[in-house]
Write a protein that holds these residues in place. Structure first.
Motif, PDB file in Angstrom:
ATOM      1  N   ASN A   1      42.996 115.503  58.964  1.00 42.29           N
ATOM      2  CA  ASN A   1      42.351 116.286  57.858  1.00 42.29           C
ATOM      3  C   ASN A   1      40.918 116.586  58.072  1.00 42.29           C
ATOM      4  O   ASN A   1      39.885 116.502  57.527  1.00 42.29           O
ATOM      5  CB  ASN A   1      42.371 115.605  56.435  1.00 42.29           C
ATOM      6  CG  ASN A   1      44.040 115.864  55.779  1.00 42.29           C
ATOM      7  OD1 ASN A   1      44.519 116.717  56.408  1.00 42.29           O
ATOM      8  ND2 ASN A   1      44.309 115.066  54.759  1.00 42.29           N
TER       9      ASN A   1
ATOM     10  N   GLU B   1      40.990 117.380  49.256  1.00 45.56           N
ATOM     11  CA  GLU B   1      40.610 117.349  50.743  1.00 45.56           C
ATOM     12  C   GLU B   1      39.572 118.781  51.008  1.00 45.56           C
ATOM     13  O   GLU B   1      39.892 119.637  50.325  1.00 45.56           O
ATOM     14  CB  GLU B   1      41.730 117.364  51.710  1.00 45.56           C
ATOM     15  CG  GLU B   1      42.534 116.265  52.061  1.00 45.56           C
ATOM     16  CD  GLU B   1      43.161 115.776  50.656  1.00 45.56           C
ATOM     17  OE1 GLU B   1      42.873 114.664  50.545  1.00 45.56           O
ATOM     18  OE2 GLU B   1      43.899 116.347  50.129  1.00 45.56           O
TER      19      GLU B   1
ATOM     20  N   ILE C   1      46.160 121.451  57.135  1.00 41.70           N
ATOM     21  CA  ILE C   1      45.707 120.260  56.581  1.00 41.70           C
ATOM     22  C   ILE C   1      46.896 119.363  55.898  1.00 41.70           C
ATOM     23  O   ILE C   1      47.922 119.922  56.010  1.00 41.70           O
ATOM     24  CB  ILE C   1      45.039 120.612  55.208  1.00 41.70           C
ATOM     25  CG1 ILE C   1      44.027 119.508  54.614  1.00 41.70           C
ATOM     26  CG2 ILE C   1      45.808 121.216  54.144  1.00 41.70           C
ATOM     27  CD1 ILE C   1      42.991 119.257  55.427  1.00 41.70           C
TER      28      ILE C   1
END
Length: 626
Positions: free
Chosen positions: A57, A462, A478
């Motif tokens: 990430n 995120e 992601i």
């Protein structure tokens, strides 16, 4: 669509194309209302994120750094688990080949320019080739179409229907069909680019002007400022084309849909429609009559191109489509397209983004849409209640207003455009979605949409790069943490899920399976809230109650939206409902259909009913007459 996109689209429609469909917006019986046998549940999954087990990430991370899911990650086991959740249809989002930054030139695919691509993984709504699929999603990009065809087959074998996106309003600026069927010409290939508009041009042009990349603001830079051979502030497009949201400037604003170009549907810049109008009484005609109407009539070239695209995917086994920003395309086109699809597959599932309530009935009745998002009424109202200031008093009038088209108004609490429930910008707590989901899934005969990870309380926290927290990014490579825990290295068993995630998923599984198997939820509705607000002590504007019934099943649904306070009251059941249920004076036991642990008695006296209800904070019951 997010709020910025929505504002732009509404402004564009109002100013440029006008609205001619208000004449059929009076409420009248819907003669085309289908017989509803069971409710349906659509599971929207962002395909590239589903099977990605990489937890790195990194903001603006590459495919290699952050990973990507594949079609093959949807194994027989994975699909079985999705179906067992209580799902009937799966919407694979991001399937058509759209712009990406990953280099696939070894497979004959041209590179895409970061100056006209949002994110590194690209927007699924900037389609580059409608006759093939996103190479990111294939184990072998050369065989990407065959891998998707295999997924269609696996999905059907699992007992699920397949939906994909079609985006008729716009395409990527660099549209390039590499695998077109014989005789199919690319968008714009035969356009006369020396004029702004011509009915059979696929695009709108600014003759004599070159396209200019937007001026970036607020410290934004493509790829987060990373150096890239094509990220030079230039994109070759001469003459410049109008942008997908209708912006006409040769240099669009960075908040415009600058990565896309607007499709011309035979609507001139001054709003004149250069195609035949449907007769007024066609809102009461079926798809066969609509199909017959268009036979032998001249239609703009773009209409034919998109019909061919849709039928291509129908032939491959796709069971339906989600149409992006359908309200930006004339309703007559939808009559033309959807009737052609229904002639091939009468059971096709056709879902559209339409956000202006005064257009709903036109796009359903004249445009032959099966379903529209119920966003600006039910979703927005429930969201306000979940956030605190809203009142349940506002829900029954929505159901009354939409009574003639209620089956066509798909319900959701999350999708790729909306904030995650657990995000601090929405509710900050996934449990606040529980009463909202009960109401959303049971208040009408309409289908329910669930976004992958919603059932696990995914907060979308995120920082992915282009996409910002609160929504799971559709533009970046992601990982989705809660979903990765459930995927559990492709075991799809929740082996790494937290207890809270497991409990929430169990709730969704119970609820969704109840809804798709309940005959009452495919039949009658009556509001109990308004009557009890006027006649019942301690019944508040954080509570909602209504009845659903069929000859086989009788339900009372009650929900408590208050996160802190339990609700205790004696719910009154009016005489007209008691009569409709053919209940004599006496006592009747009701049991909760979700967990089957709560019971209460309905006391009927002199034709009226009373039932004691005790709801914990955020608790709901679907009380079923035993």
């Amino acid at each position: 669509m997010n709020s910025v996109k929505l504002l732009i689209s509404i402004l564009f429609i109002a100013l440029s194309f006008g609205c001619r469909e208000q004449t059929i917006q009076k409420k009248e019986p819907n003669v085309n209302m289908p017989e509803v046998k069971n409710k349906e549940v659509v599971y929207q999954v962002f395909t590239r994120l589903f099977g990605n087990t990489n937890t790195t990430n990194k903001p603006w991370g590459t495919l290699k750094e952050n990973g990507v899911g594949k079609f093959n990650d949807f194994t027989d086991l994975a699909l079985k688990e999705i179906k067992d959740l209580g799902v009937t249809h799966i919407w694979y989002t991001g399937v058509p080949h759209h712009d990406v930054i990953t280099d696939y030139t070894a497979f004959g695919i041209s590179n895409d320019d970061p100056d006209v691509v949002k994110g590194r993984a690209g927007s699924p709504y900037a389609v580059k080739d409608y006759y093939n699929v996103n190479p990111d999603l294939a184990v072998n990009p050369e065989n990407r179409l065959q891998e998707f065809e295999a997924l269609i087959s696996r999905t059907h074998s699992a007992g699920l229907k397949v939906l994909i996106d079609i985006v008729p309003n716009h395409v990527a600026r660099n549209y390039e069909g590499l695998t077109n069927p014989e005789g199919v010409r690319d968008f714009g290939a035969d356009d006369d680019a020396s004029v702004i508009y011509q009915v059979n041009n696929n695009f709108y042009y600014n003759p004599g002007e070159r396209f200019k990349v937007p001026i970036w603001k607020d410290a934004y830079q493509p790829l987060g400022g990373e150096k890239h051979p094509l990220s030079d502030g230039e994109f070759a497009e001469n003459p410049a084309l109008w942008t997908g949201n209708g912006a006409r400037a040769s240099q669009p604003d960075m908040n415009d849909w600058y990565e896309t170009v607007k499709i011309n549907y035979g609507v001139s810049p001054d709003g004149k429609h250069d195609f035949d109008s449907l007769p007024e009484d066609y809102h009461n005609q079926d798809y066969k009559a609509h199909f017959q109407f268009w036979q032998g009539r001249k239609v703009p070239n773009s209409w034919m191109k998109f019909k061919d695209i849709a039928l291509y995917w129908v032939e491959k086994g796709v069971d339906g489509f989600r149409y992006d920003m359908a309200e930006m395309v004339p309703v007559e086109f939808w009559s033309y397209l959807n009737s052609a699809i229904k002639m091939k597959n009468p059971n096709a599932f056709l879902l559209a983004e339409v956000y202006q309530p005064h257009l709903y009935r036109a796009y359903i009745k004249k445009g032959k849409m099966d379903y529209l998002y119920d966003k600006v009424q039910l979703y927005d109202t429930i969201k306000s209640i979940m956030q605190g200031p809203g009142k349940t008093d506002h829900i029954p009038p929505i159901q009354e207003e939409l009574a003639d088209i209620e089956h066509h108004m798909l319900h959701f609490l999350e999708n790729h455009d909306e904030q995650r429930i657990a995000s601090p910008d929405f509710a900050g707590n996934a449990l606040k979605g529980k009463p909202a989901m009960v109401v959303s899934t049971t208040i009408s005969t309409a289908p329910t949409l669930v976004y992958f990870g919603q059932e696990l309380g995914e907060p979308g926290a995120e920082n992915a790069g282009y996409g910002k927290p609160s929504r799971t990014s559709i533009f970046d490579y992601i990982g989705v943490p809660s979903y990765q825990r459930w995927v559990n290295n492709k075991a799809f068993d929740g082996g790494q899920s937290t207890d809270a995630e497991k409990s929430l998923r169990d709730f969704y599984k119970r609820l969704l399976n109840f809804t798709i198997n309940s005959p009452a939820l495919a039949a009658n509705y009556q509001d109990l809230h308004t009557y009890n607000r006027q006649n019942t002590e301690n019944y508040t504007d954080k509570t909602l109650a209504f009845a659903r019934w069929s000859p086989e099943e009788k339900l009372i649904v009650v929900s408590n939206f208050d996160a802190d306070t339990e609700q205790a009251f004696e719910l009154k059941v009016p005489a007209d409902l008691i009569k409709a249920w053919n209940l004599e004076d006496g006592k009747y036991q009701f049991t909760d259909g979700l967990y089957k642990t709560y019971t209460s008695e309905l006391h009927v006296s002199q034709g009226e009913g009373r039932i004691n209800i005790l709801l914990k904070p955020l608790e709901s019951f679907i009380l079923k007459l035993q």
